[in-house]
Design an enzyme around this catalytic site. Structure first.
Site, PDB file in Angstrom:
ATOM      1  N   GLY A  51       0.991  -1.273   0.238  1.00 21.25           N
ATOM      2  CA  GLY A  51       0.136   0.022   0.024  1.00 21.25           C
ATOM      3  C   GLY A  51       0.837   1.288   0.011  1.00 21.25           C
ATOM      4  O   GLY A  51       2.112   0.976   0.133  1.00 21.25           O
ATOM      5  N   CYS A  52       0.185   2.284  -0.199  1.00 20.46           N
ATOM      6  CA  CYS A  52       0.790   3.599  -0.368  1.00 20.46           C
ATOM      7  C   CYS A  52       1.553   4.088   1.042  1.00 20.46           C
ATOM      8  O   CYS A  52       2.793   4.368   1.014  1.00 20.46           O
ATOM      9  CB  CYS A  52       0.058   4.762  -1.204  1.00 20.46           C
ATOM     10  N   TYR A  53       0.520   4.253   2.093  1.00 22.65           N
ATOM     11  CA  TYR A  53       1.042   4.567   3.375  1.00 22.65           C
ATOM     12  C   TYR A  53       2.317   3.822   3.774  1.00 22.65           C
ATOM     13  O   TYR A  53       3.183   4.122   4.259  1.00 22.65           O
ATOM     14  CB  TYR A  53       0.070   4.563   4.249  1.00 22.65           C
ATOM     15  N   ALA A  54       1.990   2.239   3.326  1.00 23.35           N
ATOM     16  CA  ALA A  54       3.000   1.366   4.105  1.00 23.35           C
ATOM     17  C   ALA A  54       4.281   1.511   3.249  1.00 23.35           C
ATOM     18  O   ALA A  54       5.252   1.363   4.183  1.00 23.35           O
ATOM     19  CB  ALA A  54       2.261   0.036   3.824  1.00 23.35           C
TER      20      ALA A  54
END
EC number: 1.2.1.38
Length: 340
Positions: free
Chosen positions: A145-148
């Site tokens: 994921g992007c935040y991850a």
């Protein structure tokens, strides 16, 4: 290599088209969605005229298997989990940009509030943070994921080297509006976003277990982290600001050495002397990382910025494709940040 995209009308699907158009080893042979079926993609999105004039097709797994060598799922959560099984049974390669194959079934159901993929399917997938995962020869990839992505790249070197007190980690992450996808919601209305700044999914964002799971691979005793997410009034980009305390006798030079060791040979991670800014990575597959230490509080602040649609989604997906195939990791990804 021939590829197909399922979920072509979403932001990540459209970014994949742009990247693959400049990829020397890949041919996009079919595009699929539930909307605009039968229309040329360039008629729906005129900026893609001459870039992709393929007609949007209904989803048909067997036709994709016959036409292509790999399929990208750029679909909302809860879609790929129900569509991937036919490809897995056929041993047909998948790169899934959604969260459907990143987590164990029980964890996914708890955080996504959706039915998970079958356990036998989940077990086939490899979670692939490009800078840390050996995916050569793998067939089923769960794209992070992007935040991850932004958070993990900021923290892994420090956690792996045992330089920080892991129970002190606080992450304040901010995303542009495209991070929420194209579906309309109260928080995505122009009048609610423009000239505004809001926190959402506090303590409940679905990328939290993904981040903890990844960090625990480098430190089995890694506890839960405090993680907040906020919406920036910008189109794209993620800034993750990480706060953590250094262990006793750890110097700032040790932090610098850890980042250098981790990323000096990684083409898409740039450790900066100055604190990173969103403009410096937008439109590219780069992650910029910077840090500063407060001697009075013993707090190290690490800032990580990415383009959520590229390094946080489609760019990393193509980076993983390159690594899977043993190609140059940067193929198709030579995008200079747009800056403005």
């Amino acid at each position: 290599m021939k590829v197909s995209i399922v979920g072509i009308t979403g932001y990540s699907g459209l970014e994949l088209v742009k990247i693959l158009n400049n990829h020397k080893k890949v041919e996009l042979v079919s595009i699929h969605a539930t909307k605009e079926v039968g229309r040329r993609l360039s008629d729906v999105y005129p900026y893609l005229a001459g870039v992709c004039d393929l007609k949007i097709e209904d989803f048909n797994a067997q036709e994709i298997i016959e036409k292509a060598d790999l399929v990208f799922f750029a679909t909302p959560s809860g879609v790929a989990s129900s569509l991937a099984e036919e490809f897995v049974q056929a041993d047909f390669p998948i790169i899934d940009l959604s969260g459907d194959h990143r987590l164990p079934a029980d964890v996914y159901q708890e955080w996504y509030k959706k039915s998970p993929a079958k356990k036998m399917i989940l077990n086939k997938f490899t979670y692939a943070l490009s800078e840390y995962t050996d995916v050569k020869g793998k067939k089923f990839i769960a794209n992070p994921g992007c935040y991850a992505t932004a958070t993990e790249l900021a923290l892994i070197p420090l956690v792996a080297a045992g330089l920080i007190e892991t129970d002190s980690i606080i992450v304040d992450a901010k995303s542009g509006l495209t991070g929420a996808g194209k579906a309309l919601s109260e928080s995505s209305h122009f009048v609610n976003v423009h000239d505004n700044y809001m926190t959402y999914k506090l303590n409940h964002h679905q990328h939290i277990p993904e981040i903890v799971q990844t960090l625990q691979a480098f430190d089995a005793d890694m506890p839960e982290i405090q993680f907040s997410t906020s919406l920036l009034p910008v189109n794209r980009g993620i800034m993750a600001t990480v706060y953590c305390k250094l262990k006793k006798d750890v110097a700032v030079s040790d932090i610098a050495s850890a980042f250098a060791k981790a990323y000096d040979d990684k083409p898409f991670v740039r450790v900066q002397e100055n604190l990173p800014e969103l403009h410096n990575v937008i439109g590219s597959n780069f992650t910029d990382i910077g840090f500063a230490y407060n001697e009075k509080t013993n707090v190290m602040t690490v800032i990580s910025v990415i383009d959520n649609l590229l390094k946080g989604a489609s760019g990393q997906a193509v980076q993983n494709l390159n690594l899977m195939q043993g190609w140059d990791e940067t193929e198709g990804l030579h995008m200079t940040p747009s800056y403005l």
